[in-house]
Design an enzyme around this catalytic site. Structure first.
Site, short mmCIF file in Angstrom:
data_model
loop_
_atom_site.label_atom_id
_atom_site.label_comp_id
_atom_site.label_asym_id
_atom_site.label_seq_id
_atom_site.Cartn_x
_atom_site.Cartn_y
_atom_site.Cartn_z
N THR A 1 4.02 -77.40 -24.22
CA THR A 1 4.12 -75.93 -24.19
C THR A 1 2.89 -75.34 -24.86
O THR A 1 2.22 -76.02 -25.65
CB THR A 1 5.35 -75.45 -24.98
N GLU B 1 9.13 -75.45 -19.63
CA GLU B 1 10.43 -76.13 -19.67
C GLU B 1 11.19 -76.05 -18.35
O GLU B 1 12.22 -76.69 -18.19
CB GLU B 1 11.30 -75.51 -20.78
N LYS C 1 12.48 -52.70 -32.09
CA LYS C 1 13.68 -51.90 -32.36
C LYS C 1 13.27 -50.71 -33.21
O LYS C 1 12.87 -50.85 -34.35
CB LYS C 1 14.73 -52.74 -33.08
N TRP D 1 16.24 -50.06 -28.58
CA TRP D 1 15.29 -51.09 -28.15
C TRP D 1 14.18 -50.48 -27.30
O TRP D 1 14.43 -49.62 -26.47
CB TRP D 1 15.99 -52.16 -27.33
#
Ligand code: AMP
Length: 492
Positions: free
Chosen positions: A142, A286, A395, A400
């Protein structure tokens, strides 16, 4: 040719005393030799570990040692990179330089081998072995923005199923009559499965090597009659900028496919206005990586242009074989109403179940779902739309704010090339968004004009308090904006 040379390579690996299950690393561009390594290494039962040359040298050393690579194949460009870390490599026994005798460099590393000499010594009369389908075929780490990168191992089974998933009609429009240029690197997540799908379906592959600038790509596409090309948004942006400034074009180009980061609507329009179809996929190391794809269907044909573009900014529908859902903070499954957002989870035969060196199944929950760390909504028609990385959500005053939506809105400004939004701690609101803008070449937008432009598009409390202009946004090893670098730079 590819088949014969891959067989010669497999024989050469045996001559070098490499065995089933040995890891063989590559640090290479998209070239015919890299393709031969994909088949020669995995086909003889060893595991190809494709390494991202843009990793920091300490990370390079880490992944080469962690995967216990026995041999290392490198393109000429990367020889100095390897010379600098050679002493720190613990398991590598052979270094092979991917060139012919005439181009062998004066290498500081004793015993470096020449790729063409190595395979020329073999006859290609090779019987490919058979082994269980869950045998490991490749490894990719990754991009790991924090801490050490994690290894993901793909099996022959998962790679074949993923290639089928990508190649079936209705996913990405490409077929045996196409000439496909993968700019997406073969050193990251198997170039989205292109090397396997191309051989499966018979596309012509055009390999760009190291020349990935707008001029080089345009010339190559025109010389080879390229009809499809795949790459990350930053590559598309530089290509479009080149076409705009030079007046050049690629008349044969029919489809552009993107992934790896959210494309802005300006980017999508840039291609569509030239009559080039735009396809957009989502995935991660992944997930092999392709898990969802967004392309217009027959039912979308009557929609107006702006709605079609908005559809294409969504990350799309799942491929056959993949399941997906969104869950809330306490794990409850959330509705597919296009409004409720939660962490995206995926499940399926080409989704990773554990990182290299960890217990089987340890990356999954009890029901086999893989938590992606991406935050998304799922629309009633089944299309998924990423709103953020979990760690990038902002936030503010209990509400949000999606950094991706805000970035997308800012990037529609004609004088903005790219935009990034990060949350900055705020006494009263908890967090407030900071907008960081990379202006379009030659443009100098003002804070006022950018904010005024945003006012029409986003809720008032989403408007950033501050706008910063930079010459270039920092990009990570896979072409994504590095928000961790921006946070370090600006959070104080
Ligand atoms: P990597 O493992 O380096 O390939 O990165 C995977 C991550 O890139 C995903 O978890 C997403 O956060 C991001 N990503 C990939 N494709 C897209 C896309 N089409 N839109 C938005 N983000 C994406």
């Amino acid at each position: 040719d590819a088949r014969k040379r891959s067989a010669q390579l497999a024989q050469a690996l045996q001559t070098l005393k490499l065995h089933d299950g040995d890891a063989v690393a590559t640090i290479a561009w998209n070239t015919h030799r890299h393709l031969e390594l994909y088949y020669g290494v995995s086909g003889m039962g060893a595991i190809i570990h494709t390494v991202n040359p843009r990793l920091h040298p300490t990370q390079l050393v880490y992944v080469l040692n962690h995967a216990q690579d026995r041999a290392l194949f490198v393109d000429l460009t990367f020889v100095p990179l390897i010379e600098a870390i050679w002493d720190k490599l613990e398991s590598v026994r052979h270094l092979v330089i991917m060139t012919d005798k005439g181009h062998m460099p004066a290498c500081k590393i004793q015993g470096a081998l020449c790729y063409e000499d190595l395979i020329a010594a073999e006859d290609g009369d090779y019987e490919w072995p058979t082994f269980p389908e869950d045998t490991a075929s490749s490894i990719c780490y990754t991009s790991g923005t924090t801490g050490n990168a994690k290894g993901v191992v793909y099996s022959h089974r998962s790679s074949v199923l993923h290639a089928f998933g990508v190649a079936v009609p209705g996913v990405i429009p490409v077929g045996p009559d196409d000439a496909l240029l993968p700019v997406v690197p073969m050193f990251h997540v198997n170039a989205w499965g292109v090397p396997y799908a191309a051989a499966m379906c018979g596309y012509k592959l055009v390999m760009p090597g190291p020349r990935l600038d707008g001029v080089g790509l345009t010339e190559l596409m025109n010389n080879e009659g390229v009809t499809c090309y795949w790459g990350v948004p930053t590559v598309h942006l530089s290509l479009l900028a080149h076409w705009r400034s030079s007046g050049e074009s690629v008349p044969s180009l029919r489809t552009v496919t993107t992934g790896g980061a959210a494309p802005t609507s300006a980017l999508i329009e840039g291609f569509r206005s030239r009559g080039i179809e735009f396809v957009h996929g989502w995935g991660m190391t992944e997930t092999s990586p392709v898990a969802t794809v967004s392309s217009l269907t027959r039912a979308d044909a009557d929609l107006d242009d702006a709605t079609q573009v908005a559809r294409l900014t969504r990350q799309g529908k799942k491929l056959f074989g993949v399941e997906m859902r969104i869950v809330g903070e306490d794990g409850q499954v959330l509705p597919r109403d296009g409004k409720t957002f939660g962490e995206l989870q995926v499940r399926g035969p080409w989704i990773c179940s554990a990182y290299l060196g960890n217990a089987p199944g340890s990356a999954l929950d009890g029901e086999g779902w893989f938590p992606t760390g991406d935050v998304a909504v799922i629309h009633p028609d089944g299309t998924m739309q990423i709103t953020d990385r979990k760690k990038d959500l902002i936030k503010s005053g209990g509400e949000w704010i999606s950094s991706i939506d805000l970035e997308n809105a800012a990037a529609r400004h004609p004088e903005v090339a790219m935009a990034a939004v990060i949350g900055i701690a705020h006494e009263k609101w908890g967090e407030r968004p900071l907008l960081i803008v990379q202006p379009a070449p030659g443009a100098s937008p003002t804070k006022e004009s950018v904010l005024e432009f945003l006012e029409d598009q986003v809720a008032k409390h989403w408007l950033p308090d501050r706008v910063v202009f930079v010459d270039a946004l920092p990009l990570g090893p896979t072409g994504k904006v590095q928000k961790s670098v921006l946070r370090e730079r600006y959070s104080a």
